[in-house]
Design a protein around this motif. Sequence first.
Motif, mmCIF file in Angstrom:
data_model
loop_
_atom_site.group_PDB
_atom_site.id
_atom_site.type_symbol
_atom_site.label_atom_id
_atom_site.label_comp_id
_atom_site.label_asym_id
_atom_site.label_seq_id
_atom_site.Cartn_x
_atom_site.Cartn_y
_atom_site.Cartn_z
ATOM 1 N N VAL A 38 50.572 38.872 47.762
ATOM 2 C CA VAL A 38 50.394 37.839 46.714
ATOM 3 C C VAL A 38 51.591 36.939 46.716
ATOM 4 C CG1 VAL A 38 48.948 39.320 45.262
ATOM 5 C CG2 VAL A 38 51.413 39.348 44.994
ATOM 6 N N MET A 39 51.468 35.811 46.091
ATOM 7 C CA MET A 39 52.562 34.847 46.001
ATOM 8 C C MET A 39 53.593 35.324 45.000
ATOM 9 S SD MET A 39 51.619 32.667 48.175
ATOM 10 C CE MET A 39 52.777 31.342 47.828
ATOM 11 N N GLU A 40 54.882 34.992 45.290
ATOM 12 C CA GLU A 40 55.981 35.454 44.430
ATOM 13 C C GLU A 40 55.922 34.807 43.044
ATOM 14 O OE1 GLU A 40 59.641 34.887 46.331
ATOM 15 O OE2 GLU A 40 59.216 36.254 48.004
ATOM 16 N N ASP A 41 55.342 33.622 42.948
ATOM 17 C CA ASP A 41 55.282 32.951 41.637
ATOM 18 C C ASP A 41 54.414 33.725 40.659
ATOM 19 O OD1 ASP A 41 56.858 31.035 42.724
ATOM 20 O OD2 ASP A 41 55.192 29.678 43.233
ATOM 21 N N ASP A 42 53.359 34.363 41.197
ATOM 22 C CA ASP A 42 52.490 35.154 40.315
ATOM 23 C C ASP A 42 53.166 36.441 39.871
ATOM 24 O OD1 ASP A 42 50.587 33.236 40.688
ATOM 25 O OD2 ASP A 42 49.619 34.280 42.374
ATOM 26 N N HIS A 98 52.146 47.933 33.386
ATOM 27 C CA HIS A 98 53.042 47.613 34.494
ATOM 28 C C HIS A 98 52.335 46.857 35.608
ATOM 29 C CE1 HIS A 98 55.340 50.551 32.329
ATOM 30 N NE2 HIS A 98 54.432 51.492 32.579
ATOM 31 N N HIS A 99 51.052 46.524 35.397
ATOM 32 C CA HIS A 99 50.293 45.761 36.371
ATOM 33 C C HIS A 99 49.550 44.637 35.668
ATOM 34 C CE1 HIS A 99 50.892 49.648 38.377
ATOM 35 N NE2 HIS A 99 50.776 48.983 39.533
ATOM 36 N N ALA A 100 49.455 43.541 36.350
ATOM 37 C CA ALA A 100 48.704 42.398 35.820
ATOM 38 C C ALA A 100 47.364 42.321 36.530
ATOM 39 C CB ALA A 100 49.499 41.108 36.028
ATOM 40 N N LYS A 101 46.282 42.233 35.745
ATOM 41 C CA LYS A 101 44.949 42.215 36.329
ATOM 42 C C LYS A 101 44.527 40.787 36.627
ATOM 43 C CE LYS A 101 40.254 43.923 35.669
ATOM 44 N NZ LYS A 101 39.325 44.634 34.766
ATOM 45 N N LYS A 102 44.001 40.590 37.848
ATOM 46 C CA LYS A 102 43.487 39.283 38.265
ATOM 47 C C LYS A 102 42.137 39.495 38.921
ATOM 48 C CE LYS A 102 47.988 37.132 38.855
ATOM 49 N NZ LYS A 102 48.865 36.331 39.738
ATOM 50 N N GLY A 136 55.312 43.160 43.190
ATOM 51 C CA GLY A 136 54.276 42.224 43.597
ATOM 52 C C GLY A 136 53.219 42.812 44.498
ATOM 53 N N LYS A 137 53.172 44.116 44.654
ATOM 54 C CA LYS A 137 52.181 44.735 45.508
ATOM 55 C C LYS A 137 50.796 44.610 44.874
ATOM 56 C CE LYS A 137 52.260 48.615 48.672
ATOM 57 N NZ LYS A 137 52.919 49.901 48.979
ATOM 58 N N VAL A 138 49.778 44.350 45.689
ATOM 59 C CA VAL A 138 48.418 44.082 45.198
ATOM 60 C C VAL A 138 47.520 45.276 45.493
ATOM 61 C CG1 VAL A 138 46.431 42.548 45.365
ATOM 62 C CG2 VAL A 138 48.738 41.632 45.587
ATOM 63 N N PHE A 139 46.713 45.660 44.502
ATOM 64 C CA PHE A 139 45.744 46.741 44.650
ATOM 65 C C PHE A 139 44.373 46.237 44.216
ATOM 66 C CE2 PHE A 139 49.864 48.534 43.698
ATOM 67 C CZ PHE A 139 50.013 49.531 44.644
ATOM 68 N N GLN A 140 43.321 46.742 44.859
ATOM 69 C CA GLN A 140 41.969 46.411 44.434
ATOM 70 C C GLN A 140 41.591 47.212 43.196
ATOM 71 O OE1 GLN A 140 39.144 46.751 47.588
ATOM 72 N NE2 GLN A 140 39.902 44.930 48.675
ATOM 73 N N LEU A 186 47.816 53.733 41.486
ATOM 74 C CA LEU A 186 48.744 52.896 40.720
ATOM 75 C C LEU A 186 49.876 53.735 40.147
ATOM 76 C CD1 LEU A 186 46.189 50.645 38.770
ATOM 77 C CD2 LEU A 186 47.348 50.161 40.922
ATOM 78 N N ARG A 187 49.515 54.918 39.632
ATOM 79 C CA ARG A 187 50.528 55.791 39.044
ATOM 80 C C ARG A 187 51.501 56.297 40.126
ATOM 81 N NH1 ARG A 187 47.323 58.999 37.166
ATOM 82 N NH2 ARG A 187 46.974 57.965 35.175
#
Length: 727
Positions: free
Chosen positions: A7-11, A70-74, A84-88, A99-100
């Motif tokens: 993901v982008m660092e800005d997000d 601790h995670h932002a949902k998109k 910034g690691k992305v998970f489905q 996630l844990r």
Amino acid sequence: MLENEDVMEDDIESSADVNLASIKKELVGGEAFEELDDDDDDDLDYDEKEKHDIKKRKCGSKLRSKVRDHHAKKRLKVVCNYCGKVFQCIPKKNGTSTLRAHLKSCKKIPLNARNNPMKYQAQLTSEGVRQDEATNKKMENLSLWKFDQDAIRKALAYMIVVDGLPFKFVEALGFRHLCAQMQPHFQVPSRTTVARDCYTIFVDERMKVKNFLKSNCRRVCLTTDTWTSLQGINYICLTAHFIDNDWKLQKRILNFCPISSHRGEAIGKIIEQCLLEWGIEKVMTITVDNASSNDVAISYLKKKIINWRGIVLNGEFLHMRCVAHIINLAVNDSLKLVADSITRIRNVVRYVRQSPARFKKFKACVELERIKNSSVLCLDVPTSWNSTYLMLDVAYKLRRAFDRFIDDDPFFRGDLLHGDGLGIPKEDDWKKVNVLLKLLECFYDLTMHVSGSLYVTSNTYFDEISNVCCILKQWCDDLSFNSMASKMMEKFESYWGNPEKINMLMFIAVVLDPRYKYEYVEFGIHQIYEAEKAKIVNAKLKKALCGLFEEYKDLNTQVDELLHNCSQSKSSNLITALNALPEKRKSMMHERFKNYKAKFASEVRKTELDRYLEERVEGHDDENFDILIFWKNSVNKYPILSLMARDVLAIPISTAASKLAFSTGGRVLDPFRSSLTPRIVEALICVQDWLRTCPLGGMEESEEELEKLEKDLSEMNLALQVVDVHR
């Protein structure tokens, strides 16, 4: 399972602000974390304390677990607020366990970093003490250091290789205890992992050595020898010797690999393969011992290297015979003449050394006889004459102590008579040994000198051999030395008496020594050989010297062209300046210029070799003279001769460098590590040679050191007894 995406660092930065308390609460287990004090944060173990289970809601509903803090949902993805690691996050498919688990290992979470400060925070450490020039006070050198698991692993592999330690050393209880005390965070690897790390060092260092040879080596001189290990595997060692761009003598083991047999053709093919792998085409000499198989190997290699156009004088002097091996053959022949006397002395030394009580009793006899001798009585290896010399040297000095010991020990005579039946040494035996020691001393000093591989030996070869030859000729006329000296002289004549077998490069090396030059060599040849042979050898030397000089001159034509262009430009500039002078002054200067030009023309006709030989010799008695520094400073004055000297002076006159590798091989392949594969053996021996600045000595303690240690321990024990008495 959940999959990672970028993901982008800005997000990421928008959601990086979190509450540390919520992290603790989630990772450790809900409300139970709130009862702990802040001082206990660093001691928490997340794996042991996380026991709660988060209930899941129906598919498509919002995450109920605390990990959502601790995670932002998109959409159908969640992003870690820290790294910034992305998970489905697909309903009915992805849960929260991944996630844990990520929260426990994420390096960007402050709590995780605090639990291992050694890994992320640099610390001040001391690097010793230095002298401050201004205040003349001792100051401590400080530097920054931080824990690095990989760096310590590399250092551990370096220690294993350089110190010749077994791989299982890392699994020893004492070593692991030491590591736990020094650095608890360091995870000691297994011996399999250490073996891989050592081989990685070998691959990296091999590339460095290869690049060093390409950039610093014009032509190599080789030494090779074969060896049979405890496994019954035949190994061949190939060592390269050369002088680098900074005029320092270098030595590198190129290969230590198995060989199918000791036949000459097999040896030649394995050396050819090694040279091709290293990209080496220019070879000056190959130094081998006097086995007939080596003659076949040199003949095979000569044909191959000539095709590579990397040989000088058409390979006439490619074969260099090992001086130490020739000396060994000559000495062993002379030892046979006094074999019984040596055996008697060896038997009494063995009898004394067999028991600590006998050895202690013998030392008491030495003190009673008031013999001042610091050397310890040692037993020789019968197949090694230099160890026999050392044994006889010490035994002869202690002969009065042996006489007293014979009288004090009632079983001494009987045991020696029941052995091989030769009995105890007689007075005649000691006389023969005394004569033998005077002979062996010359050869021992010569062998020790020519066996060096860290300094130039080719320029002193002729001087040492001529001295020994003169001594043997004198002793042949002496009745007390005649038999042994004559035997040695026969062996000397068989190798150095035939002009066809003499390698002229050894004489050329002495000519290139500014302390000797050609006149000294010519004089020495007449001292060693008869008139007819001396004439033949001198003619052959002149031909080889001039031929080698012309060959190097052709190889370095650019040097001659550069010097010619410089001389032409200087002459034209001078003539132009003269034309601008007034008539009278120009005529006077013109005459001087004519004289100068005539003198210069006569000097030009002389070759660089002629000019070198006509100059005065350097001080022979100068102990600080360094021949490599001389030629380094003479590169501009003698450009062609300096290139000759760089290749000729690198020639080793013995195979000691390759034989030393077999000593290392014996330590690597000891009875406890005899299962090592040839590939690992080669890696360990080669890397140790490349990394060490000096050869690895024997691991055993010397007798003198052990005696001193025993004395110190006795004094300590006596002091403890005195303390107990006073208590």
